[in-house]
Design a protein around this motif. Sequence first.
Motif, PDB file in Angstrom:
ATOM      1  N   ARG A  84       0.827  -1.210   0.000  1.00  0.00           N
ATOM      2  CA  ARG A  84       0.000   0.000   0.000  1.00  0.00           C
ATOM      3  C   ARG A  84       0.857   1.254   0.000  1.00  0.00           C
ATOM      4  O   ARG A  84       0.618   2.200  -0.753  1.00  0.00           O
ATOM      5  CB  ARG A  84      -0.929   0.008   1.223  1.00  0.00           C
ATOM      6  CG  ARG A  84      -2.150  -0.876   1.100  1.00  0.00           C
ATOM      7  CD  ARG A  84      -3.078  -0.685   2.281  1.00  0.00           C
ATOM      8  NE  ARG A  84      -4.344  -1.359   2.087  1.00  0.00           N
ATOM      9  CZ  ARG A  84      -5.371  -1.291   2.934  1.00  0.00           C
ATOM     10  NH1 ARG A  84      -5.243  -0.560   4.045  1.00  0.00           N
ATOM     11  NH2 ARG A  84      -6.495  -1.919   2.687  1.00  0.00           N
ATOM     12  N   LEU A  85       1.854   1.253   0.874  1.00  0.00           N
ATOM     13  CA  LEU A  85       2.745   2.405   0.945  1.00  0.00           C
ATOM     14  C   LEU A  85       3.459   2.610  -0.378  1.00  0.00           C
ATOM     15  O   LEU A  85       3.589   3.743  -0.866  1.00  0.00           O
ATOM     16  CB  LEU A  85       3.758   2.202   2.079  1.00  0.00           C
ATOM     17  CG  LEU A  85       4.783   3.316   2.311  1.00  0.00           C
ATOM     18  CD1 LEU A  85       4.082   4.636   2.597  1.00  0.00           C
ATOM     19  CD2 LEU A  85       5.719   2.941   3.461  1.00  0.00           C
ATOM     20  N   MET A 125      -4.694   7.682   5.134  1.00  0.00           N
ATOM     21  CA  MET A 125      -4.291   6.283   5.025  1.00  0.00           C
ATOM     22  C   MET A 125      -2.927   6.055   5.677  1.00  0.00           C
ATOM     23  O   MET A 125      -2.701   5.066   6.375  1.00  0.00           O
ATOM     24  CB  MET A 125      -4.236   5.860   3.560  1.00  0.00           C
ATOM     25  CG  MET A 125      -4.060   4.356   3.371  1.00  0.00           C
ATOM     26  SD  MET A 125      -3.062   3.929   1.930  1.00  0.00           S
ATOM     27  CE  MET A 125      -1.430   4.367   2.523  1.00  0.00           C
ATOM     28  N   LEU A 126      -2.009   6.993   5.447  1.00  0.00           N
ATOM     29  CA  LEU A 126      -0.673   6.877   6.034  1.00  0.00           C
ATOM     30  C   LEU A 126      -0.734   6.882   7.557  1.00  0.00           C
ATOM     31  O   LEU A 126      -0.016   6.121   8.222  1.00  0.00           O
ATOM     32  CB  LEU A 126       0.223   8.016   5.545  1.00  0.00           C
ATOM     33  CG  LEU A 126       0.666   7.942   4.076  1.00  0.00           C
ATOM     34  CD1 LEU A 126       1.325   9.254   3.661  1.00  0.00           C
ATOM     35  CD2 LEU A 126       1.621   6.772   3.860  1.00  0.00           C
ATOM     36  N   LYS A 127      -1.586   7.711   8.106  1.00  0.00           N
ATOM     37  CA  LYS A 127      -1.724   7.750   9.568  1.00  0.00           C
ATOM     38  C   LYS A 127      -2.293   6.428  10.085  1.00  0.00           C
ATOM     39  O   LYS A 127      -1.913   5.956  11.159  1.00  0.00           O
ATOM     40  CB  LYS A 127      -2.616   8.920   9.983  1.00  0.00           C
ATOM     41  CG  LYS A 127      -1.936  10.281   9.811  1.00  0.00           C
ATOM     42  CD  LYS A 127      -2.814  11.415  10.306  1.00  0.00           C
ATOM     43  CE  LYS A 127      -2.078  12.749  10.241  1.00  0.00           C
ATOM     44  NZ  LYS A 127      -2.900  13.883  10.714  1.00  0.00           N
ATOM     45  N   GLY A 128      -3.189   5.837   9.306  1.00  0.00           N
ATOM     46  CA  GLY A 128      -3.730   4.530   9.684  1.00  0.00           C
ATOM     47  C   GLY A 128      -2.646   3.461   9.667  1.00  0.00           C
ATOM     48  O   GLY A 128      -2.568   2.619  10.571  1.00  0.00           O
ATOM     49  N   THR A 261      10.187   8.824  -3.882  1.00  0.00           N
ATOM     50  CA  THR A 261      11.163   7.936  -4.527  1.00  0.00           C
ATOM     51  C   THR A 261      11.946   7.144  -3.489  1.00  0.00           C
ATOM     52  O   THR A 261      12.141   5.923  -3.620  1.00  0.00           O
ATOM     53  CB  THR A 261      12.133   8.759  -5.396  1.00  0.00           C
ATOM     54  OG1 THR A 261      11.382   9.461  -6.403  1.00  0.00           O
ATOM     55  CG2 THR A 261      13.166   7.857  -6.064  1.00  0.00           C
ATOM     56  N   ALA A 262      12.407   7.841  -2.440  1.00  0.00           N
ATOM     57  CA  ALA A 262      13.164   7.164  -1.384  1.00  0.00           C
ATOM     58  C   ALA A 262      12.309   6.121  -0.678  1.00  0.00           C
ATOM     59  O   ALA A 262      12.778   5.020  -0.356  1.00  0.00           O
ATOM     60  CB  ALA A 262      13.672   8.199  -0.376  1.00  0.00           C
ATOM     61  N   THR A 263      11.036   6.445  -0.446  1.00  0.00           N
ATOM     62  CA  THR A 263      10.133   5.523   0.240  1.00  0.00           C
ATOM     63  C   THR A 263       9.828   4.308  -0.628  1.00  0.00           C
ATOM     64  O   THR A 263       9.768   3.177  -0.135  1.00  0.00           O
ATOM     65  CB  THR A 263       8.832   6.238   0.638  1.00  0.00           C
ATOM     66  OG1 THR A 263       9.147   7.345   1.480  1.00  0.00           O
ATOM     67  CG2 THR A 263       7.894   5.294   1.380  1.00  0.00           C
ATOM     68  N   ALA A 264       9.642   4.535  -1.923  1.00  0.00           N
ATOM     69  CA  ALA A 264       9.382   3.415  -2.841  1.00  0.00           C
ATOM     70  C   ALA A 264      10.565   2.455  -2.848  1.00  0.00           C
ATOM     71  O   ALA A 264      10.385   1.228  -2.829  1.00  0.00           O
ATOM     72  CB  ALA A 264       9.121   3.941  -4.251  1.00  0.00           C
ATOM     73  N   ARG A 265      11.775   2.999  -2.844  1.00  0.00           N
ATOM     74  CA  ARG A 265      12.963   2.152  -2.829  1.00  0.00           C
ATOM     75  C   ARG A 265      13.034   1.328  -1.541  1.00  0.00           C
ATOM     76  O   ARG A 265      13.372   0.148  -1.566  1.00  0.00           O
ATOM     77  CB  ARG A 265      14.213   3.031  -2.968  1.00  0.00           C
ATOM     78  CG  ARG A 265      15.501   2.232  -3.138  1.00  0.00           C
ATOM     79  CD  ARG A 265      16.633   3.118  -3.643  1.00  0.00           C
ATOM     80  NE  ARG A 265      16.886   4.252  -2.779  1.00  0.00           N
ATOM     81  CZ  ARG A 265      16.649   5.519  -3.115  1.00  0.00           C
ATOM     82  NH1 ARG A 265      16.123   5.805  -4.304  1.00  0.00           N
ATOM     83  NH2 ARG A 265      16.929   6.500  -2.280  1.00  0.00           N
TER      84      ARG A 265
END
Length: 290
Positions: A84-85, A125-128, A261-265
Amino acid sequence: TDSRHPPTSRREANAESMARRALTPLVLLLAAPAAGAVSLAGHSALASGLEARAADWRAVSQAEADERRFWASEWSDLETDLERLHDVVEPAPAAHKKHEKSPLAGLKLNLEPKNPADLIPALTMLKGLYEDGKSRIGHLNVREKDLKAKFELKTAEHGRRIQAIDARFKNHTLSAEFKTNETRDETRLFSYWERVRERQHKQYHTSLKIQHGTLEKVKTMIDMYEKTISGKADKATISKELRKVGGGALPEIVFLQDTKTATARFCEDALKELRAAQKEGQDTLAVDIE
């Protein structure tokens, strides 16, 4: 079925076979005259011990089933969170979406935001995800503490059992042959529990590492989204924060895209580690206890 991952029923059947095997000496003992290698009292004590050993191997079967269920659920939930992230920060291509169901299916998110207001659903959603991650870490810590305490009890019980076998041999209520067999069986059983504990602890640490890393990235995303939505984003400050996440200097582009981009990696790397841990756990559980 993949031969490397025997179905749960086979492993449970192995444990049940061990339980029946543990009772075999009892059947032979009852069929033999009381006079001989051991006294009548020895017969009774041995019979009780063999019945207990059969129950121990049934506990083995139950422990394997519980372990598999727990980690199957745990890895599945964490995998879903990471997917999801990842899809929030780097949506899958349209061609890919046709073949696989998106982990964001059913969530009303704008994955191509044009203005700060478009980020609000994703922020929610991120907070969840963040709260779910904190809760999962809490449950993992409680479980690990409980499993550690239970193993300490098993270790103490193992010591008492070995001492009891030795005492029965010394007071002549247990023959040398049965002493050898009982010591071997008890050692084998405890060795199994040692491997179970080692696997539990390793899976716990791997999961905890991924969980903490995921929370860090989610928290960074939440901060970025909140600053963007509020209009309080300071480019110089944000660049410093993003360098902590990305591991190097960032090009002069929109700061939100940089953190995505950093989070996807990170998500891609974490998913690889998670799936490797999942496979390792399955391979270890598949070790035949025969």
